[in-house]
Design a protein around this motif. Structure first.
Motif, PDB file in Angstrom:
ATOM      1  N   ILE A  30      -1.448  -6.365  -0.756  1.00  0.00           N
ATOM      2  CA  ILE A  30      -0.827  -5.317  -1.568  1.00  0.00           C
ATOM      3  C   ILE A  30       0.075  -5.945  -2.624  1.00  0.00           C
ATOM      4  CG2 ILE A  30       0.728  -3.322  -1.494  1.00  0.00           C
ATOM      5  CD1 ILE A  30      -0.203  -2.880   1.397  1.00  0.00           C
ATOM      6  N   TRP A  35       3.470  -1.771  -3.438  1.00  0.00           N
ATOM      7  CA  TRP A  35       4.374  -1.653  -2.295  1.00  0.00           C
ATOM      8  C   TRP A  35       5.618  -0.839  -2.652  1.00  0.00           C
ATOM      9  CZ3 TRP A  35       4.228  -1.975   2.706  1.00  0.00           C
ATOM     10  CH2 TRP A  35       5.411  -2.111   3.436  1.00  0.00           C
ATOM     11  N   PHE A 341      -3.693   0.159  -2.972  1.00  0.00           N
ATOM     12  CA  PHE A 341      -2.984   0.224  -1.690  1.00  0.00           C
ATOM     13  C   PHE A 341      -3.888   0.758  -0.585  1.00  0.00           C
ATOM     14  CE2 PHE A 341      -0.431   2.302   1.538  1.00  0.00           C
ATOM     15  CZ  PHE A 341       0.572   1.383   1.777  1.00  0.00           C
TER      16      PHE A 341
END
Length: 469
Positions: A30, A35, A341
């Motif tokens: 990620i 994040w 993600f």
């Protein structure tokens, strides 16, 4: 300690949690920005679920932080406000209030009470049955919720249940939650009941899995009928209406209809607009018309004929609130998917499936597919981001193709009530004031769990049996 200070404590604690998560190194593959966006999104959901902030306040703050911190470009952060299906929700919501104001909603609700009104539970079943019957003609569950909402609203009022006088739990809250929950199964019963269903079928076709209108209906029939039997009853137990038995309601409804007399001018106009909108929504795929434009056209006619005046428009502040929070959460969710993600989480999860039997792989994939909907605001975005990945992983692990494809498609529909933003339909019901965002998390989550158990425990052997016919 003063009440104002007590209210600040949860906000401060949530802020500390967000800061810790923000500066935690991203796991997996990620990216830092993905994040950080996940941190904002998760904090927003916790704020709503924990009743720390109203959904509109939490969403607006999330948007501001996302843009000011540079996590999302402004044009992408505001993209949700131009989505036609979100604008359609607002227009349909306003039209539904015109249906109520004109008296047409009251007339329709009285007819339902006259036939099914011996109990609030009976009304709950009648709402879902109506939804199931009209679903195959509506390739948009959002449009369908716009049809059902004014009827539910009228039923609530005719049961003496209103938002402004603390009587919403008398009947309205139960009826709103039941109708919203019913959309999760009506959308999965028919191939044509949800716009994204044929998309999933098309993706499955590229993997050699053939699903027709008839086979879809056969696969869905048994688990859907069982869910139909259990959903109103379960909500009646865990989210009960204060008004339960109404033995005199059918006779009173008959007398009220006689007192209303013949259909008024405003009712005729509203009925004509409403039927025209339903027809165009149902034929939108054939005619190539935009459903949001149809809703705005109907609203314009109602305003031009003074059925729904400018002063009525000004009083519907909840519509603006719904537009803002839903557009924001949709944009954040979409960006989470675009930043990779969702894909990173899904790909990492598949590493733990090596060596497991196909049945365990199947069960875990479906459970994760449902749970991950907490991060999505759109069922369509959820399917487009993850359906192909999960289907390929399942089939590669030995799961029968028809079973894996159908269960993922069913899950795309039956997980809709897991959050307030889990489906565009939820926004209309939430805007009524009869149910809160927190109640949707709790009781909508319970309905999602019930659907998951029904479709896995009963749907799985049923689909396998039908596939071998």
């Amino acid at each position: 300690m003063s009440p104002s200070v007590k209210q600040l404590i949860p906000v401060l604690l949530l802020g500390i949690f967000a800061l810790i998560l923000w500066f935690t190194p991203p796991p997996l593959a990620i990216t830092p920005k993905a994040w950080q966006l996940f941190t904002i999104f998760l904090t927003t959901i916790i704020a709503i679920l924990g009743n720390v902030l109203p959904i509109i306040a939490a969403s607006v703050i999330a948007l501001a932080i996302s843009v000011l911190s540079g996590v999302i470009e402004p044009v992408k952060a505001y993209a949700g406000f131009s989505e036609s299906f979100i604008l359609m929700i607002i227009a349909a919501f306003l039209v539904s209030h015109a249906v109520h104001k004109s008296g047409l909603g009251k007339r329709l609700s009285l007819h339902i009470i006259r036939r099914f009104g011996h109990s609030t539970l009976g009304l709950g079943y009648s709402l879902i049955a109506t939804d199931i019957l009209i679903a195959p003609a509506f390739p948009s569950n959002t449009a369908r919720s716009g049809v059902l909402y004014p009827i539910v609203y009228g039923l609530a009022h005719d049961c003496g249940s209103k938002v402004g006088d603390n009587t919403q739990r008398r009947a309205g809250s139960y009826l709103m939650m039941t109708s919203m929950a019913g959309l999760t199964i009506s959308s999965g019963l028919w191939l044509t009941a949800m716009a994204v269903n044929p998309v999933g079928v098309g993706i499955a076709e590229t993997m050699g899995i053939h699903i027709t209108f008839g086979s879809w209906l056969l696969y869905a029939l048994l688990p859907t009928l069982i869910a139909f039997a259990l959903i109103p009853w379960m909500l009646y137990r865990i989210y009960p209406p204060e008004l339960r038995s109404t033995p005199d309601a059918p006779q009173k409804a008959k007398e009220a209809l006689e007192h209303m007399g013949r259909i008024s001018r405003n009712e005729w106009i509203t009925a004509g607009v409403f039927v025209s909108m339903l027809t165009l929504w149902a034929l939108s795929g054939i005619l190539g018309v935009d459903k949001a434009a149809v809703a705005f056209g109907g609203l314009g006619i109602l305003m031009a004929t003074r059925v729904f005046g400018v002063e009525d428009f000004r009083s519907q502040g909840e519509a603006l609130s719904t537009l803002i929070w839903f557009a924001i959460l949709f944009a954040l969710s979409t960006q989470l998917a675009e930043m990779g993600f969702m894909g990173a989480v899904a790909n990492h999860f598949t590493l733990y499936l090596i060596g497991l039997s196909w049945m365990w792989v199947y069960l875990l994939l479906i459970a994760v597919y449902v749970l991950i909907h907490y991060l999505f605001v759109s069922q369509s975005a959820h399917l487009l981001a993850l359906f192909g990945i999960f289907l390929a992983v399942g089939v590669g692990a030995g799961v029968p193709g028809e079973l894996m494809a159908m269960m993922l498609l069913f899950a795309t529909n039956f997980n809709a009530t897991i959050t307030p933003q889990g489906s565009s339909c939820n926004a209309i019901y939430l805007s009524s004031g009869y149910i809160s965002a927190r109640e949707i998390y709790i009781y909508g989550g319970a309905i999602t769990l019930l659907n998951l158990v029904i479709f896995l425990a009963i749907g799985t052997p049923w689909i396998l049996a039908v596939a071998h016919l």
